[in-house]
Design a protein around this motif. Structure first.
Motif, PDB file in Angstrom:
ATOM      1  N   GLN A 100       0.866  -1.218   0.139  1.00  0.00           N
ATOM      2  CA  GLN A 100       0.174  -0.145   0.056  1.00  0.00           C
ATOM      3  C   GLN A 100       0.990   1.130  -0.055  1.00  0.00           C
ATOM      4  O   GLN A 100       0.699   2.155  -0.815  1.00  0.00           O
ATOM      5  CB  GLN A 100      -0.836  -0.053   1.243  1.00  0.00           C
ATOM      6  N   ASP A 226      -5.795   3.569   2.687  1.00  0.00           N
ATOM      7  CA  ASP A 226      -6.738   2.792   2.641  1.00  0.00           C
ATOM      8  C   ASP A 226      -7.709   2.614   1.242  1.00  0.00           C
ATOM      9  O   ASP A 226      -8.080   1.650   0.706  1.00  0.00           O
ATOM     10  CB  ASP A 226      -7.626   2.682   3.834  1.00  0.00           C
ATOM     11  N   PHE A 229      -5.970   2.248  -1.768  1.00  0.00           N
ATOM     12  CA  PHE A 229      -5.563   0.790  -2.207  1.00  0.00           C
ATOM     13  C   PHE A 229      -6.606  -0.243  -2.512  1.00  0.00           C
ATOM     14  O   PHE A 229      -6.695  -1.080  -3.245  1.00  0.00           O
ATOM     15  CB  PHE A 229      -4.619   0.107  -0.827  1.00  0.00           C
TER      16      PHE A 229
END
Length: 247
Positions: A100, A226, A229
């Motif tokens: 990530q 987050d 990703f």
């Protein structure tokens, strides 16, 4: 075969349960996601050292107050996993975070600037009840001053922990709400009463406690990473499915 509560459960039993509870698709998707992450990690030459796994395991033990090896093994047994599976899970999570950051950490500032409002947060109070007429009646009583929001939450909310907090539901972001509810919440004034909103089989009354302006701190940076990703992972999943179906 898994032994649980004195009963032997086969892989077929577990898969059948997942199907009956509409969970099998999500599990299968997570398996493919893991395959995509593994392949990308190879491509970007990302690896996890044993020392990193050990450090993360020690941190988990500390947070869960597992002070000895015996306590850790007992907890793992309760979770129906072996130490090896536990370490593999830790390694998977570390690999995901490294990938990530490798893919998107350089883009966080660029994404945050034009989308600053998306990362505002709100202190929210919630009353969730099972019936719309009850929600409407509570709304009327609160608006007329017959009952305070906090009293109503303490008496009627279906969630026991939230009842004890008199309706306080926490500090939430725009993405924690469905789009229509999020627009209403972030367009409201402090102490404004909103709803009732249908949520599943229940109905919510909401009250805004106050707002926090968006800042590019560690929490916001993590939320952006987050989100980016997950969007990448979903895109890769679509490409994976297309390739499999046309190869």
């Amino acid at each position: 075969m898994i032994d649980f509560a004195g009963t032997s459960l086969s892989a077929e039993d577990i898969v059948d349960c997942l199907r009956r509870n509409l969970q099998i698709r999500d599990v299968c998707q997570q398996i493919i996601y893991r395959s995509i992450i593994e392949q990308a990690a190879i491509e970007y030459q990302i690896e996890i050292a044993p020392e990193e796994i050990q450090s993360a395991a020690d941190q988990m033990r500390y947070e869960m107050r597992l002070e000895s090896a015996a306590q850790t093994l007992e907890w793992l047994s309760e979770q129906l996993i072996s130490p090896q599976h536990w370490e593999q899970g830790i390694r998977d999570r570390l690999l995901l975070k490294k990938l990530q950051n490798s893919l998107f950490s350089k883009d966080v500032d660029r994404v945050f600037a034009p989308n600053r409002l998306d990362y505002e947060q709100v202190f929210i109070y919630r009353i969730q009840v099972p019936y719309r007429p009850l929600a409407q009646e509570l709304l009327y009583q609160i608006e007329e001053g017959e009952l305070s929001f906090y009293e109503a939450a303490h008496l009627y909310d279906v969630d026991e922990e939230r009842r004890l907090r008199c309706g306080y539901d926490g500090r939430l972001g725009r993405w924690d709400f469905p789009p229509d509810i999020g627009s209403a919440v972030f367009g409201a004034a402090p102490n404004e009463l909103l709803g009732p909103f249908p949520v599943g089989q229940s109905y919510d009354l909401l009250m805004v406690g106050g707002f926090l302006s968006a800042e590019l701190n560690d929490e916001t940076r993590g939320a952006i990473l987050d989100r980016m990703f997950q969007e990448w992972l979903e895109s890769e999943f679509i490409h994976f499915s297309y390739y499999q179906n046309h190869s």
